[in-house]
Scaffold this active site. Structure first.
Site, PDB file in Angstrom:
ATOM      1  N   ARG A  97      -3.415   4.851   2.953  1.00  0.00           N
ATOM      2  CA  ARG A  97      -2.904   3.490   2.879  1.00  0.00           C
ATOM      3  C   ARG A  97      -3.116   2.781   4.209  1.00  0.00           C
ATOM      4  NH1 ARG A  97       2.887   4.381  -0.301  1.00  0.00           N
ATOM      5  NH2 ARG A  97       2.014   5.558  -2.039  1.00  0.00           N
ATOM      6  N   THR A  98      -3.175   1.460   4.128  1.00  0.00           N
ATOM      7  CA  THR A  98      -3.227   0.669   5.352  1.00  0.00           C
ATOM      8  C   THR A  98      -1.800   0.591   5.894  1.00  0.00           C
ATOM      9  OG1 THR A  98      -5.039  -0.647   4.439  1.00  0.00           O
ATOM     10  CG2 THR A  98      -3.913  -1.529   6.374  1.00  0.00           C
ATOM     11  N   LEU A  99      -1.492   1.475   6.828  1.00  0.00           N
ATOM     12  CA  LEU A  99      -0.139   1.509   7.373  1.00  0.00           C
ATOM     13  C   LEU A  99       0.089   0.376   8.355  1.00  0.00           C
ATOM     14  CD1 LEU A  99       0.184   5.351   7.977  1.00  0.00           C
ATOM     15  CD2 LEU A  99       0.959   4.013   6.012  1.00  0.00           C
ATOM     16  N   TRP A 114      -2.569  -6.230   3.385  1.00  0.00           N
ATOM     17  CA  TRP A 114      -2.062  -6.978   4.537  1.00  0.00           C
ATOM     18  C   TRP A 114      -2.851  -8.285   4.720  1.00  0.00           C
ATOM     19  CZ3 TRP A 114       1.710  -5.090   8.216  1.00  0.00           C
ATOM     20  CH2 TRP A 114       2.260  -3.868   7.852  1.00  0.00           C
TER      21      TRP A 114
END
Length: 232
Positions: free
Chosen positions: A9-11, A116
């Protein structure tokens, strides 16, 4: 121990684009963004296109994580392809694309795996102009002018004062250039390589990038800490 096949995931956003500003004008929608991509606070990339035509009637602009924007474009390619396969003489308009992206963003937020981005969606279909936006948690609205990022704080006041529904193309471009110039002065993530796109009933045009004329000799720019308390 996790395997290499675990989902990733795009943390936190890594390479990001700054503000997008868009307005309605007499014949359609105008949208502007710079072409910078920031790796943290470093302006790493300077030729990233963040304004994309979607189908026949829609123009999309994006702020935020570039890789997530690429994922969104993949979703939209699939959506438009499936729509075209019906071959029923109808095609998705900007309102439908906005509704779809709102559902996508809110769905991903509920899975704690957000995309995001803040997205600006504009277009013209059947003579009706449409302009809206949605952010990374699914908050959405439509208006006569929208902006993302710092543009929401610095460009919107200018648009509230100077926008009107009868703007010509030339007047609209001039107004967007004014907004982008203010953002260039005040946003450290902005780069002086601007792209403007328009969409009308006739179709979408994404113009070649250009640089704004700037003036950096203002006294506040030369010595920004002159009036600060305790400054040297």
């Amino acid at each position: 121990m996790g395997s290499g096949a675990d989902s990733e995931r795009t943390l936190y956003p890594y390479v990001t684009g700054s503000s997008v500003v868009a307005i309605k004008y007499k014949d359609g929608i105008l949208m502007a963004a710079d072409m910078g991509g920031s790796y943290g606070s470093t302006l790493r990339y300077k030729s990233i296109e963040r304004l994309k035509p979607i189908g026949k009637h829609t123009l999309l602009g994006a702020s935020g994580e570039i890789s997530d924007f690429q994922e969104i474009l993949r979703f939209l390619d699939e959506l438009i392809l499936n729509d075209n396969m019906w071959d029923d003489g109808n095609s998705l308009g900007p309102k439908e694309v906005h509704n779809y992206l709102t559902r996508v963003m809110y769905n991903r937020r509920n899975k704690f795996n957000p995309l995001w981005n803040s997205l600006v969606i504009g277009g013209v279909k059947n003579g009706q102009k449409y302009l809206g936006m949605v952010n990374m948690i699914g908050i959405n609205f439509n208006d006569n002018h929208v902006a993302t990022g710092l543009g929401n704080h610095l460009a919107r006041p200018i648009l509230r004062d100077e926008w009107n529904e009868n703007l010509t193309f030339e007047e609209g471009v001039k107004l967007l250039e004014k907004c982008m110039r203010v953002l260039l002065y005040r946003d450290r993530s902005a780069v002086n390589k601007i792209q403007i796109a328009k969409i009308t009933e006739e179709g979408t045009t994404v113009f070649p990038p250009f640089s704004l004329k700037t003036y950096w000799e203002f006294s506040a720019f030369k010595n920004p800490a002159a009036s600060a308390v305790g400054s040297w």
